[in-house]
Design an enzyme around this catalytic site. Structure first.
Site, short mmCIF file in Angstrom:
data_model
loop_
_atom_site.label_atom_id
_atom_site.label_comp_id
_atom_site.label_asym_id
_atom_site.label_seq_id
_atom_site.Cartn_x
_atom_site.Cartn_y
_atom_site.Cartn_z
CD GLU A 22 -2.73 1.16 2.57
OE1 GLU A 22 -2.44 0.40 3.53
OE2 GLU A 22 -3.74 1.89 2.55
CD GLU A 51 -7.28 1.61 6.30
OE1 GLU A 51 -6.62 0.63 6.66
OE2 GLU A 51 -6.82 2.50 5.55
C1 LER Z 1 -2.62 3.78 7.02
O1 LER Z 1 -2.82 5.12 6.74
C2 LER Z 1 -3.40 2.92 6.12
O2 LER Z 1 -4.00 3.36 5.17
C3 LER Z 1 -3.42 1.50 6.40
O3 LER Z 1 -4.24 0.84 5.51
C4 LER Z 1 -2.02 0.94 6.34
O4 LER Z 1 -1.49 0.56 7.53
MN MN Z 2 -5.31 2.13 3.92
#
Ligand code: LER
Ligand code: MN
Length: 272
Positions: A154, A248
């Site tokens: 990521e 998220e």
């Molecule tokens: C952190 O900002 C994030 O986006 C998570 O998915 C990665 O640890």
């Molecule tokens: Mn993330």
């Protein structure tokens, strides 16, 4: 088919972070099932924290899958990362991620490397850290492949890493370094900060797009900010994306409202 996921955090030290559900894995599975989600993304403190029998039972009872498992606790709790110049700490980071890869693979879920990528030290320069990152991703990508899952990397915004902030740069790195079995996580929150054009960033990443953190400009549920989702959906259709979109997001005003708003927006954007 694009599949709908939502996050749960079981990591005390991550409290205040952008995760929809907190603390109670069973409650997250059951509410997500009731709302119509396909899967849960789990952020756990270690590879052994979640009881495997219980997780197998939750999957069986709800019919939900595990979309992915996060490794960020290695950074948040232990400050372990893949660019550490100290070889023994770096190996600990690799070991921590390997264990999570194996745990996830038991449930067909790929592991995500986000904050554990670390950052380069300005005095030492970027090149040494990119070497370490490349070596680690090769080792861990192979480890994941041996267990039948991809590994997810990521890119993060500039305040969280100085390695890769944009999808195209990360995609180029994976190709140039011939890093196999590693795909990219496109997090709309980071992309909103870093990319000139989100839809074009997806076109550049193409088939390397392996997972999406689907969230609005303010890191709240999709629809609670000001991101223009239609061009993103168009680009995802163009590249034939058929992985997970995973919420998220900050649980604002609360986890249930966040999960409800997210799936409402998912359904509008990706009708079945
Ligand atoms: C952190 O900002 C994030 O986006 C998570 O998915 C990665 O640890
Ligand atoms: Mn993330």
């Amino acid at each position: 088919m694009i599949r709908f996921a939502v996050t749960v955090s079981l990591v005390e030290q991550a409290r205040g972070g952008p995760f929809v559900y907190w603390d109670d894995l069973a409650a997250a599975f059951h509410e997500a099932k009731e709302l119509g989600y396909d899967a849960i993304e789990i952020f756990a403190p270690t590879a052994t924290h979640v009881d495997r029998t219980e997780l197998r039972q939750l999957i069986q009872d709800t019919g939900l899958q595990v979309a992915a498992v996060g490794t960020g606790a290695g950074m948040v709790v232990h400050q372990l990362h893949l660019c550490d110049a100290d070889e023994s700490r770096r190996n600990k980071a690799i070991g921590f991620i390997s264990d999570i890869i194996e745990w996830g693979a038991e449930f067909n879920a790929p592991a995500i490397i986000g904050s554990m990528q670390g950052r380069f030290d300005k005095a030492e320069g970027k090149e040494a850290s990119l070497r370490r990152l490349s070596d680690a991703l090769k080792t861990l990508g192979k480890h994941a492949g041996d267990r039948g899952v991809p590994l997810i990397y990521e890119p993060l915004n500039r305040y969280e890493t100085n390695l890769f902030n944009k999808l195209a740069d990360a995609a180029e790195f994976l190709k140039q370094e011939k890093i196999e079995n590693v795909v990219l996580l496109a997090d709309l929150f980071h992309m909103n900060i870093e990319e000139s054009n989100l839809a074009d960033a997806f076109r550049a990443a193409g088939k390397l797009t392996g997972h999406i953190h689907f969230v609005d400009s303010n890191r709240q549920a999709a629809g609670f900010g000001h991101l223009d989702f239609e061009p993103i959906v168009e680009a995802l259709n163009e590249i034939g994306y058929d992985g997970y979109i995973s919420a998220e997001a900050f649980p604002i005003p609360d986890p249930s409202a966040t999960a409800r708003q997210t799936i409402k927006r998912y359904r509008e954007l990706f009708p079945r």
